[in-house]
Design an enzyme around this catalytic site. Structure first.
Site, PDB file in Angstrom:
ATOM      1  N   HIS A  28     -23.164  -8.547 -46.842  1.00 47.12           N
ATOM      2  CA  HIS A  28     -22.408  -9.276 -46.429  1.00 47.12           C
ATOM      3  C   HIS A  28     -21.138  -9.482 -46.020  1.00 47.12           C
ATOM      4  CE1 HIS A  28     -21.180 -13.456 -47.044  1.00 47.12           C
ATOM      5  NE2 HIS A  28     -19.466 -13.168 -47.686  1.00 47.12           N
ATOM      6  N   ASP A  84     -18.691 -11.120 -43.208  1.00 53.26           N
ATOM      7  CA  ASP A  84     -17.517 -12.134 -43.959  1.00 53.26           C
ATOM      8  C   ASP A  84     -16.789 -11.919 -41.733  1.00 53.26           C
ATOM      9  OD1 ASP A  84     -17.086 -12.998 -46.450  1.00 53.26           O
ATOM     10  OD2 ASP A  84     -15.797 -11.402 -46.453  1.00 53.26           O
ATOM     11  N   ASP A 138     -21.806 -16.097 -50.460  1.00 57.74           N
ATOM     12  CA  ASP A 138     -20.391 -16.463 -50.949  1.00 57.74           C
ATOM     13  C   ASP A 138     -20.035 -17.079 -50.416  1.00 57.74           C
ATOM     14  OD1 ASP A 138     -18.300 -14.752 -51.378  1.00 57.74           O
ATOM     15  OD2 ASP A 138     -17.826 -14.348 -49.768  1.00 57.74           O
ATOM     16  N   HIS A 191     -16.696 -19.288 -44.279  1.00 60.13           N
ATOM     17  CA  HIS A 191     -16.342 -19.638 -45.626  1.00 60.13           C
ATOM     18  C   HIS A 191     -14.658 -18.636 -46.052  1.00 60.13           C
ATOM     19  CE1 HIS A 191     -18.988 -16.408 -46.050  1.00 60.13           C
ATOM     20  NE2 HIS A 191     -17.963 -15.732 -47.087  1.00 60.13           N
TER      21      HIS A 191
END
Length: 932
Positions: free
Chosen positions: A34, A36, A158, A403
């Site tokens: 994951h 970001d 997430d 996000h």
């Protein structure tokens, strides 16, 4: 498998002996990372592995390492999500490496999921920006890898709560399913008991099923591996030690613990999923794969002794395929997954408002970069593209949807970087706008942009006695605005921040009008300005009264419909929890809203007021404290009352964090129900202390009743509906009957222990004592059956504001004021139809999206199907071919196949002359055009 012809449809398990093991519990291991697109570090820092003192993370090394390890074992799988990072990496690879990666993708060993430029936030994003960033990422994958690179699964592991509109968009983009990780802790417990962790989400109450139906799965462990099974360099779990001669041999222990975890995961089929990865993992992929290879080997070896557990490398789409093959019926959900809480007092509702200045800048940038620039590039043709272009502005907007971007949940230096990217994109966009307007108007005059009009600063209009203003309207219908410009001249209305003249201007659909303005030596007398509490202000449609003792709003009346309600508005602040109390040690922070008390502090019981009245506008200026003021503004001819609030810097010398709200208290009987939009589109019903799908145990009476408001919210009863339109995403709730409160600004002194590791305490070199934020709310009062006809259009005009450009001097010295104009449409579109997208696709191809912007139940007039002629749409170009696509423009509509919730229909008829839009329908077309 080889994927080009059938994509995922012909995939079979890669199990032992080449056949699917019968009566097995099949454990799908999904290796993933994951990544970001900015959070604790900037996008660049994450990609290159810079600033590892903040967080050890380097995305380029992850992709290097994963590809290397996939080549060493054909059974291994990996999924990748964030196209923004993969695009960077791909462009730096050699042709031979690119061919190797293509082969991995073709064989299904490297699979893309989600595929947008980023994994967008779901609470604070506008649907138009989400569609654009998804289109951008998916287009790159399509053009690079073809059908094999097309994601079949949406993957939002997430984001902090999940919006119904996102599910609707994903369904219309052709995804077979949607997986996410974060779910309210009470909801998760309920779904585990009811075996409803997998469900069918019906994400629209207007689109006929299965158009917006989406199979949705909730991952069992968030997006992390099971406890004790993390083998990344960032983890502390012991590796599998499988040499029996070693004293610390642990295979039996590892296998036993794994079987216990697998058998404890209760699902409706004999398939379960385990995410094997987490934040920025697989930088040294050998650690993961070496241990996963062993885990699969030793667990499956027990099948010879009668074990019924089969472990395999898998992907979300392969897991979803097996759920589909089970041919079961699934629980139906029609609401959304807000608000999200991970414990009794930990509601993630603060980020609905966090960083309100960045949220507004993102919304303005969406209008300027993604709409106006794109439209003008198409309408003006090749002449617009002379300058420093590329896709920098589009990438900046796409990254801002992440996000941890527009959500406001990043570190301060990362928030600054997002804003810098948007500003740089706007600088490039200005060149395109200038080129386009020059081509369309046959004028070479230099265009000047006033980017600080929100604080009444424009050097040109303040210094020049003659200037022209060109107003571009991005909407497909004519619109009139009241524009305020700072000038120096006796003929203009005086105010504290400078001299103004207020005048209505109008612009044609998808076009511009140019006004030539000269300041007068001897103008009309200045507007009356009186430092007293006003009795009322009114125009043709609205009457607003004020309490003579307090200076506060006291009522609002619609003179057209003969409605009147009591309406009091004031400002309050919640004392943010510092975590030092008996119930919980959870403080308020960037993510979490947790007030110390359910009763907010009122900032002032009264307001000092001053009135300004002209034939165009009436204002009541209110001062509540040195750090809170407001202008109540009513324009002639307007059906909406404007509240322009200014809040900040929030004082913290008392060592108290503050969360500032405005609250509207009315006589409307709401029964503690109110309504909010979902990402700017469909409206959802909210009820205090209630969740539609489980019995809520409420532990935070304020934060637990806050919801995202992206563009509008309203309260109503049988007679009256009060709608509030916002100029950015904010959080709000209806805590009391007849009340609606909206959070405007937050300044906090403690971190909320969710990873950011710094308090939300924004300052800048301009505002060293704390950020000052200014914004607008628009209020309308209507009868409930027809209110949507007003508030949807008002909200649309708030999102897509006119773009102003200026030129010095008078266009025509013989006249003081003249209008010159252009429209890119042959005729305005009906009010129910919104031209959502008009952007250049290829040299002679244009991408067009038309949207019906009313729900099926909203309006007797506007909720009817509407037909539009494509061939008679544009004034500067002729449509010579039409192909219909899915929402994300990465598949032909008639070729889009989703798992058998129902077949999809569509057409690619190049002769298609007319398009019919049903309520809430968005239709996407690739047009072949020639300039007229």
């Amino acid at each position: 498998r080889r994927c080009p012809s059938a994509a995922l449809r012909d995939f079979e398990f890669p199990p032992r002996a080449g056949n699917k093991p019968p009566n097995m519990l099949n454990v799908h291991l999904v290796p993933h990372t994951h990544d970001d697109v900015g959070w604790l570090k900037t996008v660049d820092q994450y990609y290159y592995g810079d600033r590892n003192d903040i967080q050890h993370a380097g995305v380029q090394y992850i992709l290097d390492s994963v590809v290397d390890q996939l080549l060493k074992n054909p059974d291994r799988r990996f999924i990748y999500v964030e196209t923004a990072f993969f695009y960077r990496w791909w462009k730096r690879q050699s042709p031979s490496m690119q061919q190797t990666v293509r082969q991995l993708v073709d064989e299904g060993r490297l699979e893309f999921v989600n595929g947008g430029w980023c994994m967008s936030d779901e609470a604070t994003t506008h649907y138009s920006a989400v569609i654009d960033q998804m289109t951008m990422g998916l287009r790159f994958l399509n053009e690079t890898f073809g059908a094999c690179g097309r994601p079949r699964v949406a993957w939002h592991i997430d984001p902090f709560g999940h919006a119904r509109e996102h599910a609707s968009m994903f369904a219309q983009m052709g995804y077979d399913g949607f997986f996410f990780g974060r779910l309210d802790y009470q909801d998760r417990t309920h779904r585990m008991v009811q075996l409803e962790q997998e469900l069918l989400w019906r994400a629209s109450d207007s689109l006929p099923p299965p158009t917006a139906d989406l199979f949705t799965g909730i991952l069992p462990n968030g997006y992390n591996p099971p406890e004790g099974f993390c083998w990344d360099q960032s983890c502390d779990d012991p590796p599998i030690r499988d040499d029996p001669d070693l004293e610390d041999y642990n295979v039996n222990d590892v296998v036993s613990r794994f079987l216990g975890i697998a058998k404890a995961q209760v699902r409706r089929t004999n398939h379960i999923i385990m995410t094997m990865g987490s934040d920025f993992q697989y930088e040294n992929a050998n650690l993961w794969y070496k241990n996963l290879d062993k885990l699969i080997l030793y667990v499956n070896a027990l099948q010879a002794n009668g074990s019924k557990v089969n472990v395999l490398y898998s992907t979300p789409s392969c897991y979803l395929q097996e759920l589909h093959r089970a041919n079961l019926t699934w629980a139906l959900k029609t609401d959304d997954f807000f608000p999200y809480a991970d414990s009794d007092h930990d509601f993630w509702t603060g980020y609905f408002t966090s960083r309100p200045a960045l949220k507004r800048y993102e919304r303005i940038s969406n209008s300027n970069l993604q709409v106006t620039c794109n439209q003008l590039e198409v309408l003006a043709g090749p002449a617009s593209r002379t300058g420093p272009f590329g896709e920098g502005e589009k990438k900046a907007m796409a990254v801002a949807q992440h996000h941890d971007a527009v959500s406001g949940t990043e570190k301060q230096h990362v928030a600054n970087d997002y804003a810098r990217r948007l500003a740089n994109g706007w600088q490039r966009c200005q060149v395109l706008v200038s080129n386009s307007l020059a081509a369309l108007s046959a004028s070479s005059a230099k265009r000047i942009y006033c980017d600080n009009l929100n604080i009444s600063v424009c050097p040109l209009t303040e210094s020049s006695r003659k200037f022209a203003v060109t107003v571009y309207n991005p909407l497909a219908r004519p619109v009139s605005w009241a524009v305020r410009l700072p000038v120096n001249g006796s003929a203009y209305v005086s105010s504290d921040s400078g001299d103004f003249r207020r005048k209505y201007i109008s612009a044609p659909p998808l076009g511009y009008s140019t006004y030539s303005v000269s300041l007068l030596q001897n103008g009309p007398p200045p507007a009356s300005m009186k430092p007293r509490h006003p009795a009322a202000i009114q125009n043709e449609y609205l009457r607003v009264t004020f309490d003579p003792d307090t200076g506060l709003l006291s009522s609002l009346a619609n003179l057209e419909t003969k409605q009147s309600i009591k309406l009091t508005q004031n400002f309050y602040w919640y004392n943010a929890s510092d975590g030092n109390n008996t119930e919980s040690n959870q403080p308020s922070g960037a993510y979490i809203f947790r007030p110390n008390s359910s009763t907010p502090f009122i900032i002032s019981q009264t307001a000092k007021t001053e009135t300004v009245q002209t034939s165009v506008v009436q204002e009541v200026r209110q001062w509540f404290s040195p750090w809170v003021s407001q202008v109540v503004r009513l324009y002639a001819g307007s059906r909406a009352l404007e509240l322009e609030w200014t809040v900040g810097p929030l004082p913290i010398d008392d060592s108290l964090g503050k969360e500032v709200i405005t609250r509207l208290d009315t006589s409307i009987q709401t029964a503690e129900v109110f309504y909010t939009d979902s990402n700017g589109r469909e409206v959802l019903r909210r009820k205090k202390d209630f969740r539609p799908t489980w019995t809520l145990k409420q532990s935070e009476p304020i934060a637990g009743n806050y919801y995202p408001i992206n563009s509008r919210a309203f309260i109503k009863d049988d007679a009256d509906q009060l709608t509030v339109v916002t100029d950015r995403s904010q959080g709000g709730g209806s805590i009391h009957n007849g009340s609606l409160e909206i959070m405007l600004h937050r300044r906090l002194l403690y971190d909320d222990v969710r990873g950011v590791a710094e308090p939300l305490n924004e300052t800048s070199h301009i505002f060293p004592d704390g950020l000052v934020v200014r914004g607008r709310l628009l209020l309308s009062l209507e009868r409930p059956p027809v209110a949507a006809d007003t508030h949807r259009l008002i909200a649309q005009e708030m999102v897509l504001q006119p773009l102003l450009t200026f030129t010095d001097g008078d266009l025509n010295p013989n006249t003081r004021l003249e209008v010159r104009g252009f429209s890119g449409l042959q005729a305005a579109l009906p009010p129910a139809v919104h031209l959502l997208t008009l952007t250049q696709w290829d040299q002679d191809l244009v991408l067009l999206r038309l949207e019906h912007q009313f729900q099926s139940w909203e309006s007797k007039v506007s909720s009817q199907p509407v037909t539009v002629s494509l061939q008679k749409l544009f004034s500067t170009m002729e449509v010579v071919g039409v192909s219909e696509m899915n929402l994300s423009a990465n598949q032909w509509k008639d070729e889009m196949r989703r798992f058998a919730w129902a077949p999809q229909t569509g057409t690619r008829d190049p002769r298609l002359p007319h398009v019919t839009l049903r309520p809430m329908e968005i239709r996407t077309f690739l047009l072949r055009v020639v300039l007229r």
